[in-house]
Design a protein around this motif. Structure first.
Motif, PDB file in Angstrom:
ATOM      1  N   UNK A 295      -6.365 -13.177  -2.848  1.00 14.95           N
ATOM      2  CA  UNK A 295      -6.297 -13.113  -1.389  1.00 14.95           C
ATOM      3  C   UNK A 295      -5.775 -11.733  -1.000  1.00 14.95           C
ATOM      4  N   UNK A 296      -6.554 -10.721  -1.263  1.00 19.09           N
ATOM      5  CA  UNK A 296      -6.068  -9.341  -1.156  1.00 19.09           C
ATOM      6  C   UNK A 296      -5.601  -8.974   0.248  1.00 19.09           C
ATOM      7  N   UNK A 297      -6.271  -9.526   1.293  1.00 20.75           N
ATOM      8  CA  UNK A 297      -5.900  -9.133   2.659  1.00 20.75           C
ATOM      9  C   UNK A 297      -4.587  -9.748   3.118  1.00 20.75           C
ATOM     10  N   UNK A 298      -4.203 -10.894   2.537  1.00 19.23           N
ATOM     11  CA  UNK A 298      -2.990 -11.584   2.980  1.00 19.23           C
ATOM     12  C   UNK A 298      -1.958 -11.767   1.875  1.00 19.23           C
ATOM     13  N   UNK A 299      -2.266 -11.329   0.686  1.00 18.66           N
ATOM     14  CA  UNK A 299      -1.343 -11.544  -0.441  1.00 18.66           C
ATOM     15  C   UNK A 299      -0.106 -10.669  -0.295  1.00 18.66           C
ATOM     16  N   UNK A 300       1.056 -11.281  -0.417  1.00 18.11           N
ATOM     17  CA  UNK A 300       2.322 -10.532  -0.351  1.00 18.11           C
ATOM     18  C   UNK A 300       2.875 -10.225  -1.733  1.00 18.11           C
ATOM     19  N   UNK A 301       2.211 -10.700  -2.801  1.00 14.50           N
ATOM     20  CA  UNK A 301       2.586 -10.365  -4.176  1.00 14.50           C
ATOM     21  C   UNK A 301       4.001 -10.841  -4.515  1.00 14.50           C
ATOM     22  N   UNK A 302       4.280 -12.042  -4.045  1.00 12.11           N
ATOM     23  CA  UNK A 302       5.596 -12.638  -4.297  1.00 12.11           C
ATOM     24  C   UNK A 302       5.478 -13.855  -5.203  1.00 12.11           C
ATOM     25  N   UNK A 303       4.705 -14.884  -4.755  1.00 16.00           N
ATOM     26  CA  UNK A 303       4.550 -16.119  -5.540  1.00 16.00           C
ATOM     27  C   UNK A 303       3.104 -16.622  -5.523  1.00 16.00           C
ATOM     28  N   UNK A 304       2.184 -15.867  -4.961  1.00 17.13           N
ATOM     29  CA  UNK A 304       0.829 -16.348  -4.743  1.00 17.13           C
ATOM     30  C   UNK A 304       0.060 -16.529  -6.052  1.00 17.13           C
TER      31      UNK A 304
ATOM     32  N   UNK B 226      -2.594 -13.606  -7.931  1.00 15.28           N
ATOM     33  CA  UNK B 226      -2.110 -12.274  -7.533  1.00 15.28           C
ATOM     34  C   UNK B 226      -2.227 -11.315  -8.716  1.00 15.28           C
ATOM     35  N   UNK B 227      -3.006 -10.267  -8.550  1.00 15.37           N
ATOM     36  CA  UNK B 227      -3.213  -9.293  -9.627  1.00 15.37           C
ATOM     37  C   UNK B 227      -1.957  -8.462  -9.879  1.00 15.37           C
ATOM     38  N   UNK B 228      -1.164  -8.243  -8.823  1.00 12.60           N
ATOM     39  CA  UNK B 228       0.079  -7.474  -8.991  1.00 12.60           C
ATOM     40  C   UNK B 228       1.056  -8.240  -9.876  1.00 12.60           C
ATOM     41  N   UNK B 229       1.217  -9.527  -9.601  1.00  7.99           N
ATOM     42  CA  UNK B 229       2.145 -10.345 -10.397  1.00  7.99           C
ATOM     43  C   UNK B 229       1.687 -10.465 -11.846  1.00  7.99           C
ATOM     44  N   UNK B 230       0.377 -10.489 -12.053  1.00  3.57           N
ATOM     45  CA  UNK B 230      -0.129 -10.600 -13.426  1.00  3.57           C
ATOM     46  C   UNK B 230       0.057  -9.319 -14.222  1.00  3.57           C
ATOM     47  N   UNK B 231       0.295  -8.200 -13.524  1.00  5.59           N
ATOM     48  CA  UNK B 231       0.498  -6.911 -14.214  1.00  5.59           C
ATOM     49  C   UNK B 231       1.819  -6.276 -13.765  1.00  5.59           C
ATOM     50  N   UNK B 232       2.808  -7.102 -13.588  1.00  3.84           N
ATOM     51  CA  UNK B 232       4.083  -6.634 -13.054  1.00  3.84           C
ATOM     52  C   UNK B 232       4.797  -5.656 -13.992  1.00  3.84           C
ATOM     53  N   UNK B 233       4.389  -5.632 -15.257  1.00  4.26           N
ATOM     54  CA  UNK B 233       5.012  -4.683 -16.195  1.00  4.26           C
ATOM     55  C   UNK B 233       4.702  -3.233 -15.830  1.00  4.26           C
ATOM     56  N   UNK B 234       3.704  -3.021 -14.955  1.00  3.06           N
ATOM     57  CA  UNK B 234       3.361  -1.666 -14.520  1.00  3.06           C
ATOM     58  C   UNK B 234       4.276  -1.161 -13.398  1.00  3.06           C
TER      59      UNK B 234
ATOM     60  N   UNK C 176       0.822  -1.219   0.000  1.00  8.24           N
ATOM     61  CA  UNK C 176       0.000   0.000   0.000  1.00  8.24           C
ATOM     62  C   UNK C 176       0.851   1.263   0.000  1.00  8.24           C
ATOM     63  N   UNK C 177       2.135   1.147   0.300  1.00  9.35           N
ATOM     64  CA  UNK C 177       3.040   2.298   0.289  1.00  9.35           C
ATOM     65  C   UNK C 177       3.711   2.487  -1.072  1.00  9.35           C
ATOM     66  N   UNK C 178       3.383   1.625  -2.033  1.00  7.66           N
ATOM     67  CA  UNK C 178       3.898   1.743  -3.403  1.00  7.66           C
ATOM     68  C   UNK C 178       2.739   2.198  -4.293  1.00  7.66           C
TER      69      UNK C 178
ATOM     70  N   UNK D 277      -3.206   0.292  -6.348  1.00 11.90           N
ATOM     71  CA  UNK D 277      -4.483   0.124  -7.063  1.00 11.90           C
ATOM     72  C   UNK D 277      -4.730  -1.314  -7.523  1.00 11.90           C
ATOM     73  N   UNK D 278      -3.679  -2.117  -7.617  1.00 12.54           N
ATOM     74  CA  UNK D 278      -3.814  -3.490  -8.091  1.00 12.54           C
ATOM     75  C   UNK D 278      -4.134  -4.472  -6.968  1.00 12.54           C
ATOM     76  N   UNK D 279      -3.836  -4.082  -5.724  1.00 13.35           N
ATOM     77  CA  UNK D 279      -3.961  -5.008  -4.587  1.00 13.35           C
ATOM     78  C   UNK D 279      -5.391  -5.488  -4.358  1.00 13.35           C
ATOM     79  N   UNK D 280      -6.433  -4.632  -4.411  1.00 13.04           N
ATOM     80  CA  UNK D 280      -7.790  -5.106  -4.098  1.00 13.04           C
ATOM     81  C   UNK D 280      -8.281  -6.240  -5.002  1.00 13.04           C
ATOM     82  N   UNK D 281      -7.732  -6.370  -6.198  1.00 15.52           N
ATOM     83  CA  UNK D 281      -8.185  -7.406  -7.123  1.00 15.52           C
ATOM     84  C   UNK D 281      -7.386  -8.693  -7.014  1.00 15.52           C
ATOM     85  N   UNK D 282      -6.481  -8.782  -6.021  1.00 12.82           N
ATOM     86  CA  UNK D 282      -5.785 -10.049  -5.789  1.00 12.82           C
ATOM     87  C   UNK D 282      -6.778 -11.059  -5.204  1.00 12.82           C
TER      88      UNK D 282
END
Length: 357
Positions: free
Chosen positions: A242-251, A254-262, A228-230, A235-240
């Motif tokens: 497991x949004x409340x516990x997702x660390x966006x590493x290997x899950x 994960x919506x962040x990992x699917x759009x990592x080009x951003x 949330x500090x990035x 903006x991508x976190x709520x659509x993960x």
């Protein structure tokens, strides 16, 4: 401390009552004075006693500063080399502590950088909403822009040692002459500021210079709130999935990992490191807490065990078993004494008989 009304600087201890009440006074605090003695000349300091601390608008705990309007994160392009992780750690630390304070990224020693290097960093941080200032204390690049931004504000320059914070302040306040030192072998600035101090600006406002400090002294957030500090990730976190516990590493999911080009590669690398640091810090605190608990708490009750305070020897009442053991020892001691007395009497009787013979 400084009084605008008296246009003078004062040297003031904190009243003992405030210390007993746990009231701390740090650089940037607004206070009330008692027993004021104004200075007799403009070069002297007056005296007084700090009787009260007024309510704070905010507080930065590392370094300790209060009532800030804006913060400038200063890093050098070269000498020492630009460190993306350190810049991102500062941003996370400051965003967690100062929600309503404006942050600037000030890239100093730009006279040593190429246009490509400057453009690359501008393209990473400016689209995220950060104001980026390119400066050079050596040739005064960006100094006029800094003066305008600092006008009528309470601001602070923070960053690692040797990036040129004191040199920038000297460029904006020429007569200040803060101490600046350079390592001739490495061509980098040495640590010279040892405490936080506010300086008045001719345009109005206050500027604080602070000691440099390392990443290990910055605040470790909970691993789940780092994203949330990035601004590019939040903006991508709520659509993960497991949004409340997702660390966006290997899950998975994960919506962040699917759009990592951003996310810029250097920024995501900083994110991964900060999450790892947060996890390590949380584990260390948990281990420390467990060690403390083991020493002060015991479990009783078998499978449905409950935690009870572990009593000290002084707090513990003597058990019936121990009392019984104590009585047995007393009885045994009394019996031994009787046997010893009887043996002594028999020996004396024998000696008397031998003498009569």
């Amino acid at each position: 401390m400084h009084s605008d009304d008296l246009a003078a600087t004062f040297q003031c201890p904190v009243r003992a009552r405030l210390k007993k009440e746990g009231v701390t006074v740090v650089t940037g605090d607004l206070v009330e004075l008692d027993e004021v003695q104004p200075p007799s000349t403009s070069t002297e300091r007056g005296t007084g006693v700090i009787a009260a601390r007024l309510p704070r608008r905010n507080l930065l705990t590392r370094p300790y500063l209060a009532n800030l309007d804006q913060v400038f994160i200063v890093q050098a392009m070269h000498q020492p080399e630009w460190n993306a992780l350190l810049c991102d750690r500062y941003l996370v630390h400051l965003q967690l502590e100062l929600e309503s304070v404006q942050l600037f990224v000030c890239l100093n020693k730009c006279d040593l950088a190429t246009e490509e290097e400057i453009s690359a960093l501008r393209n990473i941080y400016e689209p995220l909403g950060y104001d980026v200032i390119f400066s050079s204390a050596k040739n005064t690049l960006g100094v006029d822009k800094l003066r305008k931004l600092l006008s009528n504000k309470t601001s602070v320059l923070i960053g690692p040692s040797g990036v040129g914070k004191s040199s920038l302040i000297n460029a904006m306040i020429p007569n200040l002459n803060l101490k600046v030192d350079v390592n001739e072998e490495l061509l980098v600035g040495r640590h010279t500021t040892t405490y936080s101090e506010l300086y008045t600006l001719a345009e109005g406002g206050w500027m604080a210079d602070t000691p440099g400090f390392s990443m290990g002294e910055l605040r470790y957030p909970d691993a789940t709130v780092v994203a949330w500090q990035f601004p590019e990730m939040s903006p991508l976190v709520p659509d993960c999935k497991y949004s409340s516990n997702c660390l966006h590493l290997v899950e998975d999911g994960c919506n962040v990992l699917s759009q990592l080009e951003k996310v810029a590669p250097s920024r995501y690398a900083s994110y991964v490191t900060i999450v790892a640091d947060a996890q390590a810090e949380a584990k260390a605190q948990q281990d420390t807490s467990r060690k403390v608990d083991q020493g002060t708490v015991k479990l009783v009750g078998g499978k449905q065990a409950k935690s009870l305070p572990r009593l000290t020897e002084r707090q513990r009442s003597a058990s019936r078993k121990r009392d019984k053991q104590g009585l047995s020892e007393l009885t045994r001691t009394a019996a031994d004494e009787e046997v010893q007395i009887k043996e002594e009497e028999e020996q004396e009787e024998q000696e008397d008989q031998e003498e009569q013979k």
